[in-house]
Design a protein around this motif. Structure first.
Motif, PDB file in Angstrom:
ATOM      1  N   GLY A 202      15.566  -5.837   8.922  1.00  0.00           N
ATOM      2  CA  GLY A 202      16.038  -5.005  10.030  1.00  0.00           C
ATOM      3  C   GLY A 202      15.459  -5.474  11.346  1.00  0.00           C
ATOM      4  N   SER A 203      15.803  -4.739  12.393  1.00  0.00           N
ATOM      5  CA  SER A 203      15.444  -5.130  13.743  1.00  0.00           C
ATOM      6  C   SER A 203      14.678  -3.990  14.414  1.00  0.00           C
ATOM      7  CB  SER A 203      16.735  -5.438  14.500  1.00  0.00           C
ATOM      8  OG  SER A 203      16.488  -6.111  15.697  1.00  0.00           O
ATOM      9  N   GLN A 204      13.963  -4.330  15.495  1.00  0.00           N
ATOM     10  CA  GLN A 204      13.123  -3.350  16.197  1.00  0.00           C
ATOM     11  C   GLN A 204      12.190  -2.645  15.194  1.00  0.00           C
ATOM     12  OE1 GLN A 204      12.306  -3.257  19.112  1.00  0.00           O
ATOM     13  NE2 GLN A 204      11.316  -1.326  19.406  1.00  0.00           N
ATOM     14  N   GLY A 239      13.811 -12.152  11.208  1.00  0.00           N
ATOM     15  CA  GLY A 239      13.251 -11.714  12.494  1.00  0.00           C
ATOM     16  C   GLY A 239      12.862 -10.256  12.376  1.00  0.00           C
ATOM     17  N   GLY A 240      13.045  -9.521  13.456  1.00  0.00           N
ATOM     18  CA  GLY A 240      12.900  -8.069  13.348  1.00  0.00           C
ATOM     19  C   GLY A 240      11.734  -7.450  14.069  1.00  0.00           C
ATOM     20  N   LEU A 241      10.776  -8.273  14.523  1.00  0.00           N
ATOM     21  CA  LEU A 241       9.602  -7.676  15.167  1.00  0.00           C
ATOM     22  C   LEU A 241      10.017  -6.895  16.418  1.00  0.00           C
ATOM     23  CD1 LEU A 241       6.537  -7.412  15.031  1.00  0.00           C
ATOM     24  CD2 LEU A 241       6.360  -9.501  16.397  1.00  0.00           C
ATOM     25  N   PHE A 274      11.117 -18.537  10.430  1.00  0.00           N
ATOM     26  CA  PHE A 274      11.179 -17.284  11.201  1.00  0.00           C
ATOM     27  C   PHE A 274      12.442 -17.281  12.055  1.00  0.00           C
ATOM     28  CE2 PHE A 274       6.806 -18.375  10.331  1.00  0.00           C
ATOM     29  CZ  PHE A 274       6.282 -17.186   9.844  1.00  0.00           C
ATOM     30  N   GLU A 275      12.980 -16.088  12.267  1.00  0.00           N
ATOM     31  CA  GLU A 275      14.200 -15.941  13.082  1.00  0.00           C
ATOM     32  C   GLU A 275      14.007 -14.860  14.140  1.00  0.00           C
ATOM     33  OE1 GLU A 275      17.042 -14.812  10.117  1.00  0.00           O
ATOM     34  OE2 GLU A 275      17.096 -16.792   9.189  1.00  0.00           O
ATOM     35  N   PRO A 276      13.064 -15.045  15.064  1.00  0.00           N
ATOM     36  CA  PRO A 276      12.819 -14.002  16.059  1.00  0.00           C
ATOM     37  C   PRO A 276      13.921 -13.967  17.120  1.00  0.00           C
ATOM     38  CG  PRO A 276      11.536 -15.947  16.594  1.00  0.00           C
ATOM     39  CD  PRO A 276      12.210 -16.238  15.273  1.00  0.00           C
ATOM     40  N   GLY A 277      14.295 -12.783  17.535  1.00  0.00           N
ATOM     41  CA  GLY A 277      15.266 -12.635  18.609  1.00  0.00           C
ATOM     42  C   GLY A 277      14.690 -11.788  19.721  1.00  0.00           C
ATOM     43  N   ARG A 278      14.711 -10.465  19.491  1.00  0.00           N
ATOM     44  CA  ARG A 278      14.302  -9.499  20.516  1.00  0.00           C
ATOM     45  C   ARG A 278      12.902  -9.762  21.071  1.00  0.00           C
ATOM     46  NH1 ARG A 278      16.457  -4.118  20.089  1.00  0.00           N
ATOM     47  NH2 ARG A 278      16.799  -4.640  17.917  1.00  0.00           N
ATOM     48  N   VAL A 279      11.970 -10.163  20.200  1.00  0.00           N
ATOM     49  CA  VAL A 279      10.580 -10.335  20.655  1.00  0.00           C
ATOM     50  C   VAL A 279      10.485 -11.446  21.707  1.00  0.00           C
ATOM     51  CG1 VAL A 279       9.899 -11.935  18.797  1.00  0.00           C
ATOM     52  CG2 VAL A 279       8.189 -10.420  19.820  1.00  0.00           C
ATOM     53  N   VAL A 313      25.255  -1.521  25.870  1.00  0.00           N
ATOM     54  CA  VAL A 313      25.794  -0.529  24.926  1.00  0.00           C
ATOM     55  C   VAL A 313      24.705   0.144  24.093  1.00  0.00           C
ATOM     56  CG1 VAL A 313      26.211  -2.051  22.929  1.00  0.00           C
ATOM     57  CG2 VAL A 313      27.775  -0.146  23.387  1.00  0.00           C
ATOM     58  N   ARG A 314      23.463  -0.365  24.186  1.00  0.00           N
ATOM     59  CA  ARG A 314      22.432   0.085  23.248  1.00  0.00           C
ATOM     60  C   ARG A 314      22.170   1.606  23.280  1.00  0.00           C
ATOM     61  NH1 ARG A 314      17.849  -1.220  22.946  1.00  0.00           N
ATOM     62  NH2 ARG A 314      17.795  -1.464  20.701  1.00  0.00           N
ATOM     63  N   PRO A 315      22.111   2.234  24.466  1.00  0.00           N
ATOM     64  CA  PRO A 315      21.908   3.691  24.440  1.00  0.00           C
ATOM     65  C   PRO A 315      23.057   4.423  23.736  1.00  0.00           C
ATOM     66  CG  PRO A 315      21.332   2.795  26.587  1.00  0.00           C
ATOM     67  CD  PRO A 315      22.011   1.683  25.828  1.00  0.00           C
ATOM     68  N   MET A 317      25.120   3.215  21.507  1.00  0.00           N
ATOM     69  CA  MET A 317      25.310   2.814  20.108  1.00  0.00           C
ATOM     70  C   MET A 317      24.138   3.163  19.199  1.00  0.00           C
ATOM     71  SD  MET A 317      26.974  -0.770  19.188  1.00  0.00           S
ATOM     72  CE  MET A 317      27.373  -1.280  17.537  1.00  0.00           C
ATOM     73  N   TYR A 318      22.933   3.028  19.733  1.00  0.00           N
ATOM     74  CA  TYR A 318      21.738   3.244  18.887  1.00  0.00           C
ATOM     75  C   TYR A 318      20.816   4.316  19.451  1.00  0.00           C
ATOM     76  CZ  TYR A 318      23.103  -1.664  18.044  1.00  0.00           C
ATOM     77  OH  TYR A 318      23.788  -2.827  17.827  1.00  0.00           O
ATOM     78  N   ASP A 319      21.300   5.119  20.385  1.00  0.00           N
ATOM     79  CA  ASP A 319      20.437   6.107  21.048  1.00  0.00           C
ATOM     80  C   ASP A 319      19.208   5.431  21.646  1.00  0.00           C
ATOM     81  OD1 ASP A 319      22.088   8.237  19.940  1.00  0.00           O
ATOM     82  OD2 ASP A 319      21.095   7.782  18.030  1.00  0.00           O
ATOM     83  N   ALA A 371      17.527  -8.585  25.397  1.00  0.00           N
ATOM     84  CA  ALA A 371      18.017  -8.781  24.030  1.00  0.00           C
ATOM     85  C   ALA A 371      19.135  -7.793  23.745  1.00  0.00           C
ATOM     86  CB  ALA A 371      16.883  -8.577  23.017  1.00  0.00           C
ATOM     87  N   TYR A 372      20.208  -8.272  23.179  1.00  0.00           N
ATOM     88  CA  TYR A 372      21.348  -7.425  22.795  1.00  0.00           C
ATOM     89  C   TYR A 372      21.876  -6.647  24.004  1.00  0.00           C
ATOM     90  CZ  TYR A 372      19.298  -8.723  18.362  1.00  0.00           C
ATOM     91  OH  TYR A 372      18.765  -9.456  17.326  1.00  0.00           O
ATOM     92  N   GLY A 373      21.803  -7.290  25.174  1.00  0.00           N
ATOM     93  CA  GLY A 373      22.323  -6.696  26.400  1.00  0.00           C
ATOM     94  C   GLY A 373      23.642  -7.363  26.750  1.00  0.00           C
TER      95      GLY A 373
HETATM   96  N1  LLP Z   1      17.836 -12.769  11.469  1.00  0.00           N
HETATM   97  C1  LLP Z   1      18.866 -12.056  10.995  1.00  0.00           C
HETATM   98  C2  LLP Z   1      19.457 -12.436   9.718  1.00  0.00           C
HETATM   99  C3  LLP Z   1      19.350 -10.958  11.730  1.00  0.00           C
HETATM  100  O1  LLP Z   1      20.368 -10.247  11.244  1.00  0.00           O
HETATM  101  C4  LLP Z   1      18.766 -10.608  12.959  1.00  0.00           C
HETATM  102  C5  LLP Z   1      19.263  -9.484  13.761  1.00  0.00           C
HETATM  103  C6  LLP Z   1      17.694 -11.404  13.427  1.00  0.00           C
HETATM  104  C7  LLP Z   1      17.244 -12.462  12.654  1.00  0.00           C
HETATM  105  C8  LLP Z   1      17.007 -11.138  14.726  1.00  0.00           C
HETATM  106  O2  LLP Z   1      16.392  -9.894  14.722  1.00  0.00           O
HETATM  107  P1  LLP Z   1      15.417  -9.474  15.926  1.00  0.00           P
HETATM  108  O3  LLP Z   1      14.205 -10.375  15.869  1.00  0.00           O
HETATM  109  O4  LLP Z   1      16.148  -9.654  17.181  1.00  0.00           O
HETATM  110  O5  LLP Z   1      15.097  -8.072  15.639  1.00  0.00           O
HETATM  111  N2  LLP Z   1      22.197  -5.028  18.339  1.00  0.00           N
HETATM  112  C9  LLP Z   1      21.021  -4.385  17.781  1.00  0.00           C
HETATM  113  C10 LLP Z   1      20.187  -5.350  16.966  1.00  0.00           C
HETATM  114  C11 LLP Z   1      20.959  -6.015  15.841  1.00  0.00           C
HETATM  115  C12 LLP Z   1      20.142  -7.007  15.078  1.00  0.00           C
HETATM  116  C13 LLP Z   1      20.964  -7.779  14.134  1.00  0.00           C
HETATM  117  N3  LLP Z   1      20.274  -8.785  13.397  1.00  0.00           N
HETATM  118  C14 LLP Z   1      20.210  -3.770  18.911  1.00  0.00           C
HETATM  119  O6  LLP Z   1      20.637  -3.830  20.064  1.00  0.00           O
HETATM  120  O7  LLP Z   1      19.152  -3.171  18.653  1.00  0.00           O
END
Ligand code: LLP
Length: 425
Positions: A202-204, A239-241, A274-279, A313-315, A317-319, A371-373
């Motif tokens: 998951g994310s966040q 990812g997900g941090l 590792f697959e970091p995005g938001r962080v 869209v985040r507010p 869509m995800y509050d 991120a996700y903006g």
């Molecule tokens: N790897 C995979 C397989 C994923 O599905 C994701 C995010 C990531 C890495 C990156 O996750 P992060 O490090 O960014 O948490 N639109 C939503 C977030 C959706 C995340 C989808 N997958 C938001 O605005 O919170």
């Protein structure tokens, strides 16, 4: 830490006043800080110092802007992509194909084929069916596809349900208790080299315990697949941090995360991916907006801004919470609802929020919008597609142009049979 700070009473991105960007580009507009992106990329990598053998693939979906990808390519980051479009962006930014991981539950045959032709480094398979398809395509191309199997560990990440991916009833990965057998069957196929396992719950994620639990389960699965005689040289932990969205919020950061991973994986003898995005991107961007007007409300005034749910869209869509701040704060505060111009009630950024007092014509930002903006923006209500700017010290550049409604209109066509002045009814 980021580089969006007040200087002489005006919010700046690094050395550039946000007033200057608004004057030149208009609003709404996303503004990214090069120094912040670079810092986050380095801090994340440094947090993993205790993991000797690793590969970091930036989750392109969090911010696919070409300039952002270019910057991360310069930092030595690979890419985690989930579509051919994302793959093309990563390649265009100069990320070597071998450093790209192709994830996603619905890769089409055409996408698998073009990714193979490009020499993508690893496919993260989400099902046995996908692995069989990939093997056939690879054999037909006389190539060997390198793959990992994504496993659903059935662990609750403790995040918003819409961004949770590791529970048994989520669509992602194969069931934990079937993963060993599926791995063995895929490993036997011509055209496919199975080399690892992947997980992403998951994310966040703001508490490391669920991730630790998932990684421990993955380690056990790795051992059992190895003891059945198969190669497992790569373990992709996804990812997900999470990142702080509210001022003063304290969360586990890259150092704590890295220490946990180093401890859990110490005896794995694998390349940890590792697959970091938001962080990396979250706190490296803000959405700059102008207040259109302030109108009275039953309980609190409505601050109507020119950014809307189509831009961020985040507010809706995800509050999600995004801190709001005036670009020229006066020190006065008000309690208000912050809304966009779109004709639905979900176009609400905040209700009954204590904010800087603002008036019509004032500029303001939503923080943590990197991120996700912009990537989730759309043109609902026939609004423009929001532009993006990157700042670097005292320099700045438009890194994605505003796409005007007229450009979108020009791509639409009225068929001949609707052109006549009267209908057939
Ligand atoms: N790897 C995979 C397989 C994923 O599905 C994701 C995010 C990531 C890495 C990156 O996750 P992060 O490090 O960014 O948490 N639109 C939503 C977030 C959706 C995340 C989808 N997958 C938001 O605005 O919170």
């Amino acid at each position: 830490m980021d580089h969006f700070e007040l200087r002489n009473g005006v919010l700046h991105a690094e050395d550039v006043g946000l007033t200057a960007i608004a004057a030149a580009v208009g609003t709404p507009v996303y503004v990214y800080s090069r120094a912040t992106l670079e810092r986050h990329a380095r801090v994340f990598a440094a947090g993993l110092a205790g993991v000797p053998d690793k590969h970091i693939a930036f989750a392109v979906k969090s911010n696919p802007n070409l300039a952002v990808l270019r910057l991360l390519a310069r930092e030595g980051y690979g890419a985690d992509v989930v579509s051919e479009g994302e793959m093309r962006r990563a390649l265009a930014a100069g990320i070597p194909a071998a450093d790209i991981v192709f994830s996603g539950v619905g890769k089409t045959k055409a996408e698998l084929a073009s990714a193979l032709e490009e020499g993508i480094g690893q496919f993260n398979l989400e099902s046995e069916e996908e692995g069989v398809e990939l093997a056939v395509i690879a054999a037909a191309q006389d190539r060997q596809a390198v793959a990992a199997l994504r496993v659903n560990p059935d662990v609750d990440a403790g995040t918003h349900s819409k961004i949770s991916t590791g529970k048994a009833d989520n669509k992602f990965g194969v069931a934990y208790d079937q993963a060993g057998a599926i791995y063995a069957r895929l490993a036997a196929l011509d055209g496919l080299t199975m080399r690892g396992l992947a997980v992403h719950i998951g994310s966040q994620i703001t508490n490391l315990d669920p991730s630790r639990a998932a990684f421990i389960k993955m380690g056990a699965l790795m051992r059992s697949i190895r003891s059945a005689g198969h190669l497992v040289s790569h373990m992709d932990l996804g990812g997900g941090l999470g990142v702080p969205y509210r001022e003063g919020e304290e969360l586990p950061g890259p150092a704590e995360y890295g220490a946990m991973v180093a401890e859990v994986t110490a005896d794995w003898q694998a390349t940890i991916m590792f697959e970091p995005g938001r962080v990396i991107t979250g706190n490296a961007g803000v959405l700059l907006t102008e207040v259109i007007r302030v109108k009275p409300g039953a309980n609190h005034p409505f601050v109507v801004v020119d950014a809307a749910m189509n831009d961020l869209v985040r507010p809706a869509m995800y509050d999600a919470w995004h801190d709001f701040a005036a670009v020229r704060p006066t020190g006065e505060r008000i309690t208000a609802n912050i809304v966009g111009p779109i004709c639905e009630s979900s176009d609400t950024f905040a209700m009954a929020r204590d904010i800087d007092a603002v008036q019509a014509g004032d500029l303001a930002i939503f923080r943590t919008a990197g991120a996700y903006g912009a990537t989730m923006a759309n043109t609902y209500n026939s609004r423009a597609l929001v532009p993006e700017v990157m700042v670097d010290g005292a320099k700045w550049a438009v890194v994605a142009e505003r796409i005007e409604p007229a450009t979108i209109l020009a791509a639409e066509h009225v068929p001949d049979w609707l052109e006549s002045s009267t209908g057939s009814a």
